[in-house]
Design an enzyme around this catalytic site. Structure first.
Site, PDB file in Angstrom:
ATOM      1  N   ASP A   1       0.826  -1.199   0.000  1.00 25.22           N
ATOM      2  CA  ASP A   1       0.000   0.000   0.000  1.00 25.22           C
ATOM      3  C   ASP A   1       0.867   1.258   0.000  1.00 25.22           C
ATOM      4  O   ASP A   1       2.025   1.230   0.425  1.00 25.22           O
ATOM      5  CB  ASP A   1      -0.901   0.031   1.244  1.00 25.22           C
ATOM      6  CG  ASP A   1      -1.980  -1.037   1.176  1.00 25.22           C
ATOM      7  OD1 ASP A   1      -2.253  -1.540   0.070  1.00 25.22           O
ATOM      8  OD2 ASP A   1      -2.537  -1.351   2.240  1.00 25.22           O
TER       9      ASP A   1
HETATM   10  N1  URA Z   1      -1.707  -5.882   3.711  1.00 25.99           N
HETATM   11  C1  URA Z   1      -2.157  -4.594   3.694  1.00 25.99           C
HETATM   12  O1  URA Z   1      -3.235  -4.289   4.199  1.00 25.99           O
HETATM   13  N2  URA Z   1      -1.378  -3.678   3.066  1.00 25.99           N
HETATM   14  C2  URA Z   1      -0.174  -3.968   2.529  1.00 25.99           C
HETATM   15  O2  URA Z   1       0.485  -3.066   2.015  1.00 25.99           O
HETATM   16  C3  URA Z   1       0.275  -5.298   2.567  1.00 25.99           C
HETATM   17  C4  URA Z   1      -0.514  -6.239   3.170  1.00 25.99           C
END
Ligand code: URA
Length: 247
Positions: free
Chosen positions: A104
């Site tokens: 993310d």
């Molecule tokens: N899970 C999430 O919620 N975000 C990420 O970036 C990776 C795994």
């Protein structure tokens, strides 16, 4: 062997779509013969030309980045924001790297980069069970019961997450927060945030500390290093292992 349009794209000549256009326009020859149909497969022993100029596949490259927060995990962003590729040193741009899976915008940590599509599919395709380990800073005090629930699988959207491993790293009672470790063998969109949210916890910060055998080591945020041959081999073995065990 790989499809001609994919091979042309890997040579850095054009995107896959543009490569298809080049083929349809009769500008591509394989071993001296014009090819206009899409299905054919070539290997690196075939001589491929575009407008009678021979093309060659890019050398396959494998890197690990310590991804900082607030970067998009893709090659470009339509809103013009910085991406994990745009912050690479200029000299790396010629490798045409792309990220292996996604983190993310506000997640930091271990991110692999490569120009080898087959390697990427092996690692993040639906069959892959390679371990990804995260440290999750959560608002509130996470109970043992919640850790157990996360580990046995929780419902997110219309899906029950696979079994995983969890551990409590530390609790900060003064600031009412917990640091939880979680090791997943899958990677659904926003999976960790959704898993904690399903149990009523808000994720404040998320860091991926390991992808298979690869950790951040001494890399500072934003830095990259090329993986060693044995590290790439081990990643392949780990990804394949999950696949053979599953059968
Ligand atoms: N899970 C999430 O919620 N975000 C990420 O970036 C990776 C795994």
């Amino acid at each position: 062997m790989e499809r001609l349009q994919k091979y042309i794209a890997r040579c850095g000549i054009a995107s896959r779509r543009k490569a298809e256009q080049l083929i349809l326009e009769g500008r591509v020859k394989v071993n001296g013969k014009v090819v206009t149909e899409m299905g054919i497969k070539v290997s690196e022993n075939d001589i491929v030309t575009v407008d009678d100029v021979q093309i060659e596949a890019l050398e396959k490259k494998y890197f690990v980045m310590n991804k900082p927060r607030y970067l998009i995990t893709s090659t470009t962003d339509d809103k013009g924001r910085d991406t994990v590729i745009s912050i690479l040193p200029k000299s790396y741009q010629e490798y045409r790297l792309f990220p292996v899976g996604r983190l993310d915008y506000d997640t930091k940590g271990v991110l692999l980069l490569t120009n080898d599509g087959e390697f990427m599919n092996l690692l993040v395709g639906p069959q892959s069970q390679i371990e990804k380990e995260y440290l999750v800073r959560v608002k509130g005090i996470v109970t043992k019961q919640a850790l157990k629930k996360l580990a046995s699988g929780v419902k997110i959207d219309n899906y029950v997450t696979r079994k995983c491993k969890t551990y409590l790293e530390s609790i900060d009672r003064k600031n009412d927060s917990s640091l939880v470790g979680i090791i997943l063998q899958e990677g659904k969109y926003h999976q960790i945030k959704k898993m904690f949210s399903a149990l009523g916890y808000e994720v404040k910060r998320l860091t991926r500390i390991r992808f298979g055998n690869i950790t951040i080591d001494t890399l500072k945020e934003g830095e990259v290093r090329e993986l060693k041959i044995h590290e790439v081999k081990t990643l392949r073995v780990l990804a394949m292992k999950g696949q053979t065990e599953k059968k």
